[in-house]
Design a protein around this motif. Structure first.
Motif, PDB file in Angstrom:
ATOM      1  N   SER A   1       0.806  -1.207   0.000  1.00  0.00           N
ATOM      2  CA  SER A   1       0.000   0.000   0.000  1.00  0.00           C
ATOM      3  C   SER A   1       0.847   1.269   0.000  1.00  0.00           C
ATOM      4  CB  SER A   1      -0.955   0.001   1.196  1.00  0.00           C
ATOM      5  OG  SER A   1      -0.215   0.053   2.387  1.00  0.00           O
ATOM      6  N   THR A   2       2.119   1.162   0.297  1.00  0.00           N
ATOM      7  CA  THR A   2       2.962   2.353   0.341  1.00  0.00           C
ATOM      8  C   THR A   2       3.636   2.637  -0.989  1.00  0.00           C
ATOM      9  OG1 THR A   2       4.851   1.096   1.108  1.00  0.00           O
ATOM     10  CG2 THR A   2       3.445   2.079   2.801  1.00  0.00           C
ATOM     11  N   LEU A   3       3.629   1.665  -1.924  1.00  0.00           N
ATOM     12  CA  LEU A   3       4.280   1.882  -3.211  1.00  0.00           C
ATOM     13  C   LEU A   3       3.302   2.484  -4.206  1.00  0.00           C
ATOM     14  CD1 LEU A   3       6.268  -1.458  -3.599  1.00  0.00           C
ATOM     15  CD2 LEU A   3       7.165   0.777  -2.994  1.00  0.00           C
ATOM     16  N   PRO A   4       3.795   3.359  -5.052  1.00  0.00           N
ATOM     17  CA  PRO A   4       2.938   3.876  -6.121  1.00  0.00           C
ATOM     18  C   PRO A   4       2.545   2.730  -7.072  1.00  0.00           C
ATOM     19  CG  PRO A   4       4.965   5.147  -5.930  1.00  0.00           C
ATOM     20  CD  PRO A   4       5.101   3.985  -5.029  1.00  0.00           C
ATOM     21  N   PRO A   5       1.392   2.854  -7.703  1.00  0.00           N
ATOM     22  CA  PRO A   5       0.905   1.760  -8.556  1.00  0.00           C
ATOM     23  C   PRO A   5       1.884   1.348  -9.661  1.00  0.00           C
ATOM     24  CG  PRO A   5      -0.766   3.485  -8.319  1.00  0.00           C
ATOM     25  CD  PRO A   5       0.448   3.940  -7.617  1.00  0.00           C
ATOM     26  N   GLU A   6       2.577   2.315 -10.287  1.00  0.00           N
ATOM     27  CA  GLU A   6       3.517   1.953 -11.364  1.00  0.00           C
ATOM     28  C   GLU A   6       4.679   1.106 -10.855  1.00  0.00           C
ATOM     29  OE1 GLU A   6       4.280   6.250 -10.097  1.00  0.00           O
ATOM     30  OE2 GLU A   6       2.525   5.201 -10.839  1.00  0.00           O
ATOM     31  N   LEU A   7       5.142   1.380  -9.619  1.00  0.00           N
ATOM     32  CA  LEU A   7       6.213   0.561  -9.041  1.00  0.00           C
ATOM     33  C   LEU A   7       5.682  -0.812  -8.642  1.00  0.00           C
ATOM     34  CD1 LEU A   7       8.361   2.931  -6.767  1.00  0.00           C
ATOM     35  CD2 LEU A   7       9.058   1.763  -8.828  1.00  0.00           C
ATOM     36  N   GLN A   8       4.471  -0.868  -8.122  1.00  0.00           N
ATOM     37  CA  GLN A   8       3.882  -2.162  -7.764  1.00  0.00           C
ATOM     38  C   GLN A   8       3.820  -3.063  -8.991  1.00  0.00           C
ATOM     39  OE1 GLN A   8       0.066  -1.400  -5.960  1.00  0.00           O
ATOM     40  NE2 GLN A   8       0.951  -1.049  -3.934  1.00  0.00           N
ATOM     41  N   LYS A   9       3.420  -2.510 -10.150  1.00  0.00           N
ATOM     42  CA  LYS A   9       3.329  -3.289 -11.384  1.00  0.00           C
ATOM     43  C   LYS A   9       4.704  -3.801 -11.808  1.00  0.00           C
ATOM     44  CE  LYS A   9       1.525  -3.167 -16.096  1.00  0.00           C
ATOM     45  NZ  LYS A   9       2.134  -4.392 -16.390  1.00  0.00           N
ATOM     46  N   ILE A  10       5.717  -2.944 -11.711  1.00  0.00           N
ATOM     47  CA  ILE A  10       7.075  -3.348 -12.086  1.00  0.00           C
ATOM     48  C   ILE A  10       7.548  -4.496 -11.205  1.00  0.00           C
ATOM     49  CG2 ILE A  10       9.505  -2.602 -12.125  1.00  0.00           C
ATOM     50  CD1 ILE A  10       8.464   0.190 -12.960  1.00  0.00           C
ATOM     51  N   PHE A  11       7.324  -4.395  -9.891  1.00  0.00           N
ATOM     52  CA  PHE A  11       7.747  -5.455  -8.975  1.00  0.00           C
ATOM     53  C   PHE A  11       6.972  -6.754  -9.216  1.00  0.00           C
ATOM     54  CE2 PHE A  11       9.467  -1.993  -6.155  1.00  0.00           C
ATOM     55  CZ  PHE A  11      10.788  -2.422  -6.205  1.00  0.00           C
ATOM     56  N   GLU A  12       5.689  -6.634  -9.499  1.00  0.00           N
ATOM     57  CA  GLU A  12       4.888  -7.838  -9.771  1.00  0.00           C
ATOM     58  C   GLU A  12       5.369  -8.520 -11.053  1.00  0.00           C
ATOM     59  OE1 GLU A  12       0.680  -6.945  -9.652  1.00  0.00           O
ATOM     60  OE2 GLU A  12       0.876  -6.110  -7.625  1.00  0.00           O
ATOM     61  N   ASP A  13       5.676  -7.718 -12.101  1.00  0.00           N
ATOM     62  CA  ASP A  13       6.191  -8.280 -13.356  1.00  0.00           C
ATOM     63  C   ASP A  13       7.537  -8.966 -13.126  1.00  0.00           C
ATOM     64  OD1 ASP A  13       3.981  -7.331 -14.686  1.00  0.00           O
ATOM     65  OD2 ASP A  13       5.024  -5.578 -15.572  1.00  0.00           O
ATOM     66  N   LEU A  14       8.396  -8.343 -12.322  1.00  0.00           N
ATOM     67  CA  LEU A  14       9.691  -8.926 -11.993  1.00  0.00           C
ATOM     68  C   LEU A  14       9.516 -10.234 -11.240  1.00  0.00           C
ATOM     69  CD1 LEU A  14      12.786  -8.536 -12.051  1.00  0.00           C
ATOM     70  CD2 LEU A  14      12.570  -7.261  -9.925  1.00  0.00           C
ATOM     71  N   LYS A  15       8.631 -10.233 -10.276  1.00  0.00           N
ATOM     72  CA  LYS A  15       8.368 -11.447  -9.482  1.00  0.00           C
ATOM     73  C   LYS A  15       7.832 -12.564 -10.384  1.00  0.00           C
ATOM     74  CE  LYS A  15       5.728 -13.172  -5.612  1.00  0.00           C
ATOM     75  NZ  LYS A  15       4.613 -12.985  -4.733  1.00  0.00           N
ATOM     76  N   ASN A  16       6.932 -12.257 -11.303  1.00  0.00           N
ATOM     77  CA  ASN A  16       6.377 -13.261 -12.196  1.00  0.00           C
ATOM     78  C   ASN A  16       7.437 -13.820 -13.140  1.00  0.00           C
ATOM     79  OD1 ASN A  16       3.843 -12.985 -11.078  1.00  0.00           O
ATOM     80  ND2 ASN A  16       3.169 -11.438 -12.560  1.00  0.00           N
ATOM     81  N   SER A  17       8.354 -12.964 -13.610  1.00  0.00           N
ATOM     82  CA  SER A  17       9.403 -13.437 -14.518  1.00  0.00           C
ATOM     83  C   SER A  17      10.387 -14.350 -13.792  1.00  0.00           C
ATOM     84  CB  SER A  17      10.133 -12.283 -15.171  1.00  0.00           C
ATOM     85  OG  SER A  17      10.903 -11.572 -14.220  1.00  0.00           O
TER      86      SER A  17
END
Length: 178
Positions: free
Chosen positions: A159-175
């Motif tokens: 909840s503390t990360l901006p949405p664009e950073l959350q998406k980047i981290f989720e994409d990284l985690k999925n890869s």
């Protein structure tokens, strides 16, 4: 080319032109007389040896004001020992430099470089910590204004990360999971 070459003594005289030669000679004389007199003190004990040499090494003339010689020593123990030979030293000074009319000797503890250095380091450390805290608070404020601040009371990191950073981290985690 007209270059002037000065001897070291000439340079010292030029730099110290406001100091009278007589005062310098007087200072050198009293300093050497001090060392001679104090070094002549012998210990009464069998194992004491030449305690005067040690006292001379740990003391120095600081000033002469109103016929009172001010002497610094680097430890209170040396001051105590010098004080016990005060009459002897005064008599020696009277015999060797009667023109100075020294009537008394007072002793003071010299500031040791390590003590002064320690205090300065502590003050610098405290100031450095204060400056770091101010800079940290300022940087944290800037980050919060830009949407990158971390809310300390909230433990939910998503909840503390901006949405664009959350998406980047989720994409990284999925890869990485693939």
């Amino acid at each position: 080319m007209d270059e002037k070459i000065f001897s070291a003594s000439d340079l010292v005289r030029i730099i110290c032109k406001n100091i009278e030669d007589e005062k310098i000679q007087e200072g050198n004389k009293i300093s050497s007389v001090w060392n001679k007199i104090v070094s002549s003190i012998k210990s009464n004990s069998i194992n004491g040896g030449n305690i005067g040499k040690k006292m001379a090494d740990h003391s120095r003339i600081y000033d002469l004001k109103n016929n009172v010689l001010i002497v610094e020593a680097d430890h209170s123990g040396w001051i105590q020992m010098l004080g016990s030979y005060k009459k002897y030293i005064l008599k020696g000074l009277e015999m060797n430099v009667p023109e100075l009319k020294i009537q008394n000797i007072v002793f003071r503890l010299a500031e040791t470089n390590s003590e002064v250095k320690k205090i300065k380091e502590e003050m610098a450390e405290k100031k450095s910590q204060e400056n770091l805290k101010k800079q940290f608070d300022k940087n944290e404020e800037i980050l919060e204004k830009r949407g990158f601040g971390i809310k300390r009371q909230n433990t939910d990191s998503k909840s503390t990360l901006p949405p664009e950073l959350q998406k980047i981290f989720e994409d990284l985690k999925n890869s990485v999971d693939e």
